[in-house]
Write a protein that holds these residues in place. Structure first.
Motif, short mmCIF file in Angstrom:
data_model
loop_
_atom_site.label_atom_id
_atom_site.label_comp_id
_atom_site.label_asym_id
_atom_site.label_seq_id
_atom_site.Cartn_x
_atom_site.Cartn_y
_atom_site.Cartn_z
N LYS A 5 -12.18 19.51 -1.10
CA LYS A 5 -12.30 18.32 -0.27
C LYS A 5 -11.29 18.43 0.86
CE LYS A 5 -13.99 15.25 -3.84
NZ LYS A 5 -13.64 14.24 -4.83
N ILE A 6 -11.77 18.33 2.08
CA ILE A 6 -10.86 18.47 3.22
C ILE A 6 -11.08 17.36 4.24
CG2 ILE A 6 -10.52 20.98 3.04
CD1 ILE A 6 -12.71 21.32 5.15
N VAL A 7 -10.03 17.12 5.02
CA VAL A 7 -10.11 16.11 6.08
C VAL A 7 -10.11 16.85 7.42
CG1 VAL A 7 -9.04 14.06 7.08
CG2 VAL A 7 -8.76 14.54 4.64
N LEU A 8 -11.12 16.58 8.25
CA LEU A 8 -11.20 17.22 9.56
C LEU A 8 -10.87 16.20 10.64
CD1 LEU A 8 -14.69 19.02 9.18
CD2 LEU A 8 -12.46 19.78 8.35
N HIS A 9 -9.96 16.60 11.53
CA HIS A 9 -9.67 15.77 12.70
C HIS A 9 -10.23 16.48 13.93
CE1 HIS A 9 -6.89 13.01 10.65
NE2 HIS A 9 -6.57 14.07 9.92
N PHE A 10 -11.17 15.83 14.61
CA PHE A 10 -11.78 16.43 15.81
C PHE A 10 -11.10 15.89 17.06
CE2 PHE A 10 -15.00 16.45 12.57
CZ PHE A 10 -15.71 17.62 12.77
N PRO A 11 -10.58 16.76 17.90
CA PRO A 11 -10.06 16.24 19.19
C PRO A 11 -11.23 15.70 20.02
CG PRO A 11 -9.84 18.65 19.06
CD PRO A 11 -10.41 18.20 17.75
N LYS A 12 -10.92 14.85 20.99
CA LYS A 12 -11.94 14.19 21.83
C LYS A 12 -13.01 15.15 22.36
CE LYS A 12 -9.32 10.58 24.03
NZ LYS A 12 -8.72 10.16 25.29
N ARG A 13 -12.53 16.30 22.85
CA ARG A 13 -13.46 17.23 23.53
C ARG A 13 -14.51 17.83 22.58
NH1 ARG A 13 -11.71 22.36 22.30
NH2 ARG A 13 -9.62 22.36 21.40
N LEU A 14 -14.27 17.76 21.27
CA LEU A 14 -15.21 18.36 20.34
C LEU A 14 -16.21 17.38 19.74
CD1 LEU A 14 -12.98 20.78 18.21
CD2 LEU A 14 -14.51 21.36 20.07
N ILE A 70 -8.47 20.14 13.47
CA ILE A 70 -7.26 20.15 12.62
C ILE A 70 -7.68 19.79 11.20
CG2 ILE A 70 -4.99 19.09 12.23
CD1 ILE A 70 -5.17 18.54 15.40
N ILE A 71 -7.28 20.64 10.25
CA ILE A 71 -7.72 20.44 8.86
C ILE A 71 -6.53 20.08 7.98
CG2 ILE A 71 -8.82 21.56 6.86
CD1 ILE A 71 -10.27 23.36 8.83
N GLU A 72 -6.74 19.04 7.18
CA GLU A 72 -5.72 18.68 6.18
C GLU A 72 -6.41 18.71 4.83
OE1 GLU A 72 -4.57 14.73 7.00
OE2 GLU A 72 -3.25 15.26 8.65
N SER A 73 -5.64 19.04 3.80
CA SER A 73 -6.23 18.91 2.47
C SER A 73 -6.22 17.42 2.15
CB SER A 73 -5.46 19.71 1.45
OG SER A 73 -4.34 18.98 1.04
N LEU A 74 -7.17 16.97 1.34
CA LEU A 74 -7.34 15.54 1.10
C LEU A 74 -6.11 14.93 0.44
CD1 LEU A 74 -9.26 13.19 1.31
CD2 LEU A 74 -10.30 13.86 -0.82
#
Lengths: 135, 402
Positions: A5-14, A70-74
């Motif tokens: 399980k991972i958390v994805l943070h997408f910057p605005k441009r993506l 940017i990926i964080e583990s949950l």
């Protein structure tokens, strides 16, 4: 096979690009969206359960980070509300990975966030409800 | 020369009282010896902070215009039912009360995220509480419906009155069955998966005065962050349980009924609590000062976790079926080490009562005594001790013939 399980943070441009689609098409990964908050012109956030061969999984993660996700583990998202925690220690034997530890000197209950796999067992087990799942 | 409570109070007033916590006193007596320490020490402070279900508060909400007789009607505080079988505007909210629409254990294990204990915590924290009431209406109390916000500061009286707090020792729980169970002793994992316990041990009030030589009716105590008094012996009072040579009961023995003004208490010391699959309750902070009136009294306060024995019961079968079949004994020192050996297996342990917060209570009470903020009271009557022969009786069911 791995499943994480991972958390994805997408910057605005993506945000307006079909990033996750490539995980299936190019890397044969299965995914289950646990939570998503993607709005045009704003940073996006997605919580995924990602499943596949270790090799494909690694390639997929590489693809995501290479594109600026940017990926964080949950685990970083189970937090302890320090104001509500009474340090009783009821969580210690509930956690399957030993993320809680009783300090035998101070007798405080330590929470090792890095060990947490965000299974959520502590959340309902905590008598004062001090453990919170934040996406 | 034995001291009196009056003499100790004089020293407290002058800011000269010598006070130690029940943890500190162990080392003090070891160092100075019992005789010298008895001469020097005035008070030993204790503390405990754990879930205590027999807790509740009575409130007088004031009379509405026109008047309503809540007595015999129905009252809900934030959807949690309160007891109304009293005069017109007196109600009692108990810690384990559950909203009518809570799924309880229909969705097993029930979460019990909100109940009477949480209402008390929010009330003490100064939050507005939603009161909804219905009544049958009388000539002198015509109103049948009332919906209003209430707040602690506007109530005439708000009194915490707990029928059973500060248990002198308690069962240690485990699970011998092959499935996880959800109990008031927490989550117990299958096949001796864990062991839980719930006592402040060497800091616990009644374990430091095992024969109730100083604690009696009228004893002034730290209660929920404010000041309270011992109102009576607590329910299920059971002084005649087996004890060690030092007089320490090996299981639940004495208990205290406590009373105090909710208005001067704090939500840090009254915490709404949810036991998964069991119900809501209230975690209560209690601290009792023990005046050092004799060597004997001081000796009892030096009890350590190594000397306090808890008796282990299987909560999957023996406990629910009320069979007195202990499966072992263990000291609190062993329990606090994090692991015990039971039936040849290393079993991890967990506490339900907070030792660090119990220590904070003992230290707070110590500070109050040293700065003259808190004086001792003389008990007006003793609690029944071993010689009373009092026992805790099971229910003898007598079938009702129809």
């Amino acid at each position: 096979m791995v499943s994480k399980k991972i958390v994805l943070h997408f910057p605005k441009r993506l945000v307006d690009r079909p990033i996750v689609y490539h995980l299936i098409k190019d890397f044969s990964l299965e995914f289950n969206i646990l939570k998503a908050s993607v709005t045009p012109e704003q940073e996006g956030l997605m919580v995924l359960e990602l499943k596949g061969k270790q090799e494909d999984y690694d390639k997929g993660i590489h693809y995501l980070t290479g594109n600026g996700v940017i990926i964080e583990s949950l685990s970083q998202n189970v937090i302890r509300n320090e104001g509500r925690c009474t340090h009783c220690g009821a969580c210690v034997t509930v956690c399957p990975v030993g993320a809680f530890e009783l300090d035998t000197v101070s007798r405080q209950t330590k929470f090792h966030n890095s060990k947490c796999i965000a299974c959520g067992l502590c959340i309902k087990a905590c008598p004062p409800r001090a453990m919170e799942l934040h996406f | 020369m034995p001291k009196t409570i009056e003499e100790i109070n004089l020293k407290i007033k002058n800011g000269e009282a010598v006070v130690f916590t029940a943890e500190e006193i162990i080392g003090v007596v070891k160092e100075k010896g019992l005789k010298k320490a008895t001469e020097e020490v005035d008070v030993v402070t204790t503390g405990t902070f754990g879930p205590m279900c027999s807790s509740g508060a009575y409130l007088n909400i004031g009379h509405s215009q026109p008047r309503i007789k809540l007595g015999g009607g129905r009252v809900y505080l934030n959807d949690v039912p309160a007891y109304t079988g009293l005069a017109a505007v007196d109600i009692f909210i108990g810690a384990t009360a559950t909203p009518d629409d809570d799924p309880r254990n229909k969705v097993y294990p029930g979460e019990f995220n909100y109940g009477g204990g949480h209402v008390i915590e929010e009330l003490v924290a100064g939050k507005d509480i939603r009161l909804e009431a219905t009544a049958y209406g009388t000539d002198c109390y015509p109103r049948k419906k009332l919906e209003t916000w209430i707040n602690l500061k506007d109530l005439n009286e708000a009194v915490l009155f707990n029928m059973r707090n500060a248990y002198q020792n308690y069962n240690v729980a485990t699970n011998l069955s092959n499935k996880t169970i959800y109990t008031y002793m927490g989550i117990l994992k299958h096949n001796l998966g864990n062991v839980t316990y719930c006592s402040a041990g060497q800091l616990s009030p009644l374990l430091n005065d095992p024969y109730y030589k100083t604690i009696g009716i009228g004893t002034k105590v730290f209660f929920g962050g404010g000041v309270g008094y011992v109102a009576w012996q607590g329910t299920q009072f059971n002084p005649t349980v087996p004890r060690t040579e030092n007089g320490v009961p090996k299981g639940g023995a004495g208990t205290l009924a406590l009373i105090g003004d909710l208005k001067q208490m704090s939500s840090r010391w009254l915490v709404g609590t949810s036991m998964l699959g069991y119900g809501p309750t209230l975690t209560v902070g209690v601290g009792v000062p023990i005046p050092i009136l004799s060597e004997e009294v001081l000796k009892y306060t030096t009890v350590t976790d190594e000397e306090i024995i808890g008796t282990i019961y299987d909560y999957s079968d023996a406990y629910p079926n009320r069979r007195a079949e202990p499966i072992g004994e263990v000291t609190y020192a062993q329990l606090r080490s994090g692991k015990i050996t039971l039936q040849g297996k290393k079993v991890p342990t967990a506490s339900l009562s907070s030792y660090p917060r119990a220590l904070e209570i003992a230290n707070t009470l110590k500070e109050w005594l040293k700065t003259g903020k808190f004086e001792l009271t003389e008990p007006v009557a003793p609690l029944p001790s071993v010689e009373s022969g009092l026992t805790f009786k099971p229910l003898k069911e007598r079938p009702i013939e129809h």
